[in-house]
Design an enzyme around this catalytic site. Structure first.
Site, PDB file in Angstrom:
ATOM      1  N   ASN A   9      -7.815  -9.020  -1.206  1.00 39.20           N
ATOM      2  CA  ASN A   9      -8.879  -8.019  -1.060  1.00 39.20           C
ATOM      3  C   ASN A   9      -8.272  -6.666  -1.417  1.00 39.20           C
ATOM      4  O   ASN A   9      -7.517  -6.095  -0.637  1.00 39.20           O
ATOM      5  CB  ASN A   9      -9.380  -8.035   0.396  1.00 39.20           C
ATOM      6  CG  ASN A   9     -10.371  -6.913   0.664  1.00 39.20           C
ATOM      7  OD1 ASN A   9     -10.880  -6.284  -0.264  1.00 39.20           O
ATOM      8  ND2 ASN A   9     -10.649  -6.668   1.941  1.00 39.20           N
ATOM      9  N   LYS A  11      -9.726  -3.888  -1.768  1.00 34.84           N
ATOM     10  CA  LYS A  11     -10.426  -2.754  -1.149  1.00 34.84           C
ATOM     11  C   LYS A  11     -10.653  -1.647  -2.192  1.00 34.84           C
ATOM     12  O   LYS A  11     -10.880  -1.952  -3.358  1.00 34.84           O
ATOM     13  CB  LYS A  11      -9.659  -2.241   0.066  1.00 34.84           C
ATOM     14  CG  LYS A  11      -9.262  -3.348   1.029  1.00 34.84           C
ATOM     15  CD  LYS A  11      -8.725  -2.815   2.316  1.00 34.84           C
ATOM     16  CE  LYS A  11      -8.237  -3.969   3.176  1.00 34.84           C
ATOM     17  NZ  LYS A  11      -7.953  -3.589   4.535  1.00 34.84           N
ATOM     18  N   HIS A  97     -16.704  -7.679   6.191  1.00 34.47           N
ATOM     19  CA  HIS A  97     -15.366  -7.152   6.489  1.00 34.47           C
ATOM     20  C   HIS A  97     -15.501  -6.088   7.581  1.00 34.47           C
ATOM     21  O   HIS A  97     -16.484  -5.354   7.624  1.00 34.47           O
ATOM     22  CB  HIS A  97     -14.737  -6.557   5.223  1.00 34.47           C
ATOM     23  CG  HIS A  97     -13.277  -6.274   5.392  1.00 34.47           C
ATOM     24  ND1 HIS A  97     -12.820  -5.173   6.072  1.00 34.47           N
ATOM     25  CD2 HIS A  97     -12.176  -6.973   5.014  1.00 34.47           C
ATOM     26  CE1 HIS A  97     -11.491  -5.210   6.088  1.00 34.47           C
ATOM     27  NE2 HIS A  97     -11.078  -6.291   5.459  1.00 34.47           N
ATOM     28  N   GLU A 169     -10.160 -12.414  10.956  1.00 28.90           N
ATOM     29  CA  GLU A 169      -9.311 -11.236  10.805  1.00 28.90           C
ATOM     30  C   GLU A 169      -9.385 -10.384  12.069  1.00 28.90           C
ATOM     31  O   GLU A 169     -10.330  -9.594  12.238  1.00 28.90           O
ATOM     32  CB  GLU A 169      -9.788 -10.384   9.630  1.00 28.90           C
ATOM     33  CG  GLU A 169      -9.782 -11.091   8.296  1.00 28.90           C
ATOM     34  CD  GLU A 169      -9.687 -10.098   7.150  1.00 28.90           C
ATOM     35  OE1 GLU A 169      -8.716 -10.176   6.407  1.00 28.90           O
ATOM     36  OE2 GLU A 169     -10.572  -9.230   7.022  1.00 28.90           O
ATOM     37  N   GLY A 175      -4.057  -4.165   8.271  1.00 32.84           N
ATOM     38  CA  GLY A 175      -3.375  -2.987   7.739  1.00 32.84           C
ATOM     39  C   GLY A 175      -2.450  -2.299   8.730  1.00 32.84           C
ATOM     40  O   GLY A 175      -2.022  -1.170   8.504  1.00 32.84           O
ATOM     41  N   SER A 214      -2.423  -8.364   8.120  1.00 34.99           N
ATOM     42  CA  SER A 214      -0.983  -8.146   7.931  1.00 34.99           C
ATOM     43  C   SER A 214      -0.223  -9.407   7.535  1.00 34.99           C
ATOM     44  O   SER A 214       0.909  -9.631   7.988  1.00 34.99           O
ATOM     45  CB  SER A 214      -0.363  -7.496   9.182  1.00 34.99           C
ATOM     46  OG  SER A 214      -0.924  -6.208   9.390  1.00 34.99           O
TER      47      SER A 214
HETATM   48  C1  PEP Z   1      -7.970  -7.171   4.977  1.00 33.08           C
HETATM   49  O1  PEP Z   1      -8.359  -6.026   4.934  1.00 33.08           O
HETATM   50  O2  PEP Z   1      -8.756  -8.091   4.705  1.00 33.08           O
HETATM   51  C2  PEP Z   1      -6.581  -7.414   5.336  1.00 33.08           C
HETATM   52  C3  PEP Z   1      -6.284  -8.576   5.836  1.00 33.08           C
HETATM   53  O3  PEP Z   1      -5.685  -6.380   5.161  1.00 33.08           O
HETATM   54  P1  PEP Z   1      -4.081  -6.428   5.408  1.00 33.08           P
HETATM   55  O4  PEP Z   1      -3.568  -7.695   4.808  1.00 33.08           O
HETATM   56  O5  PEP Z   1      -3.558  -5.222   4.729  1.00 33.08           O
HETATM   57  O6  PEP Z   1      -3.880  -6.399   6.885  1.00 33.08           O
END
Ligand code: PEP
Length: 256
Positions: A9, A11, A97, A169, A175, A214
């Site tokens: 993703n 973003k 999301h 998630e 993040g 993460s």
């Molecule tokens: C996300 O935003 O879907 C995500 C999992 O971000 P990150 O891997 O940076 O935590």
């Protein structure tokens, strides 16, 4: 046996140069890797370039998008639709999301309508669910996830999860570098699958449940070793071809 799906993703990140470098770099890094579906979801303005760059490579990289409108055309300034995505070879679309639920006030019911619209248009919904840190500390994780999943089941029935993807998630892990432990993630994934199995065992058996939050090359294998974790939705680490490819390879090895 479920085939894992590892999706990046991006973003609100990208440039023409980055699209070309990242996709061609990823294509080279995952050369010959078997048994895992690999997807990237760049910002919509880069889908055309992303589709062309994927076509120049050797690997079958799936093209995804990051959100959808609830109509295919009309007076909806700033939005993008399934019909438009399909023109660029998009097959998977992230919805719900936490950044959209939070910054765009998207409710569970609104996200469920997006799920319905994607299915109606033949696209694979990647439904993000997950709890806040406060909800986690209050022991409400399973209940929050159940509420978000049930919004879809109430609207469409459990069969809607045939061919769909759920991305668990935990919001506090996105993040932040503060990833859930693999054991905790497995426990939540099992509860999500159990919730669906209580309504239809066959639907539960095939639904892909990704972990997101993460995920890095250093911790990816610990997640993929879990029986109910079928891949990952990756933010930050998907912006580097080597890191993302290492996560893809970890999924391929663990699920071989
Ligand atoms: C996300 O935003 O879907 C995500 C999992 O971000 P990150 O891997 O940076 O935590």
């Amino acid at each position: 046996m479920r085939r894992p799906v590892v999706m990046g993703n991006w973003k609100l990140n990208g440039s023409k140069a980055m699209v070309k470098d990242l996709i061609s770099g990823l294509d080279a890094e995952i050369k010959g890797v078997q048994g895992v579906d690999v997807a990237v979801a760049p910002p919509a303005v880069y889908l055309d370039l992303a589709e062309r760059t994927i076509a120049e490579g050797q690997e079958k990289i799936i093209l995804g998008a990051q959100d959808t409108d609830l109509t295919n055309s009309g007076a909806f300034t700033g939005d993008n639709s399934p019909e438009m995505y399909k023109e660029f070879g998009v097959t998977h679309v992230i919805i719900g999301h936490s950044e959209r639920r939070d910054y765009h006030s998207e409710s569970d019911q609104y996200v469920a309508k997006k799920f319905a619209f994607l299915k109606e248009n033949g696209l694979v919904p990647v439904l993000c669910i997950g709890e806040t840190e406060a909800q986690n500390e209050a022991g409400e994780t399973e209940a929050v996830c159940a509420r978000q999943i049930n919004a879809v089941i109430d609207l469409l029935g459990v069969e809607a999860f045939n061919g769909a993807i759920i991305a668990y998630e935990p919001i506090w892990a996105i993040g932040t570098g503060k990833a859930a432990t693999a054991d905790d993630a497995q426990r939540i994934h099992a509860s999500i699958r159990g919730l669906i199995a209580a309504k239809d065992a066959a639907v539960a058996e095939q639904v892909i449940i990704q972990y997101g939050g993460s995920v890095k090359p250093e911790n990816a294998a610990t997640y993929f070793a879990q029986p109910d974790i079928d891949g990952a939705l990756v933010g930050g680490a998907s912006l580097d071809a080597k890191s993302f490819a290492a996560i893809v390879k970890a999924a391929a090895e663990a699920k071989a």
